[in-house]
Scaffold this motif. Structure first.
Motif, PDB file in Angstrom:
ATOM      1  N   VAL A 197       0.861  -1.183   0.000  1.00 31.40           N
ATOM      2  CA  VAL A 197       0.000   0.000   0.000  1.00 31.40           C
ATOM      3  C   VAL A 197       0.893   1.227   0.000  1.00 31.40           C
ATOM      4  O   VAL A 197       2.035   1.182   0.447  1.00 31.40           O
ATOM      5  CB  VAL A 197      -0.968   0.060   1.212  1.00 31.40           C
ATOM      6  N   GLY A 198       0.348   2.351  -0.492  1.00 33.47           N
ATOM      7  CA  GLY A 198       1.116   3.590  -0.513  1.00 33.47           C
ATOM      8  C   GLY A 198       1.139   4.230   0.855  1.00 33.47           C
ATOM      9  O   GLY A 198       0.506   3.779   1.799  1.00 33.47           O
ATOM     10  N   GLY A 199       1.907   5.273   0.961  1.00 31.57           N
ATOM     11  CA  GLY A 199       1.993   5.977   2.227  1.00 31.57           C
ATOM     12  C   GLY A 199       3.379   5.878   2.804  1.00 31.57           C
ATOM     13  O   GLY A 199       4.215   5.126   2.338  1.00 31.57           O
ATOM     14  N   VAL A 200       3.587   6.648   3.823  1.00 35.01           N
ATOM     15  CA  VAL A 200       4.882   6.681   4.479  1.00 35.01           C
ATOM     16  C   VAL A 200       4.716   6.179   5.891  1.00 35.01           C
ATOM     17  O   VAL A 200       3.859   6.658   6.628  1.00 35.01           O
ATOM     18  CB  VAL A 200       5.461   8.111   4.492  1.00 35.01           C
ATOM     19  N   SER A 201       5.521   5.220   6.259  1.00 38.85           N
ATOM     20  CA  SER A 201       5.469   4.667   7.606  1.00 38.85           C
ATOM     21  C   SER A 201       6.201   5.577   8.577  1.00 38.85           C
ATOM     22  O   SER A 201       7.233   6.151   8.245  1.00 38.85           O
ATOM     23  CB  SER A 201       6.117   3.280   7.613  1.00 38.85           C
TER      24      SER A 201
END
Length: 81
Positions: free
Chosen positions: A64-68
């Motif tokens: 999934v996209g996004g920044v952890s």
């Protein structure tokens, strides 16, 4: 009730992240375990996560996209899609 944390993550080199197999969670040693390839596959190599959220594991594996907000664990390979 709180967030359920994932206790194990599969780090088997041949279990590369895949969206072809929808099952990513299973039980290992009585706790939730995540495999970015397929939880139903054989040949898992489980590594303790220290208790991680599913969204973090999905993001880190590139599913999934996004920044952890979390840094990868020491010794964990960065996966590039």
């Amino acid at each position: 009730m709180g967030v359920k944390l994932i206790a194990y993550e599969c780090v088997a080199p041949e279990h590369q992240p895949s969206l072809l197999h929808p099952d990513k969670l299973t039980i290992h040693d009585g706790h939730w375990a995540f495999c970015a390839f397929d939880a139903r596959a054989e040949g898992h190599r489980w590594s303790e996560t220290g208790g991680e959220q599913m969204e973090v594991l999905l993001t880190r594996s590139g599913l999934v996209g996004g920044v952890s907000a979390h840094e990868p664990r020491t010794g964990a390979k960065a996966l590039v899609g």
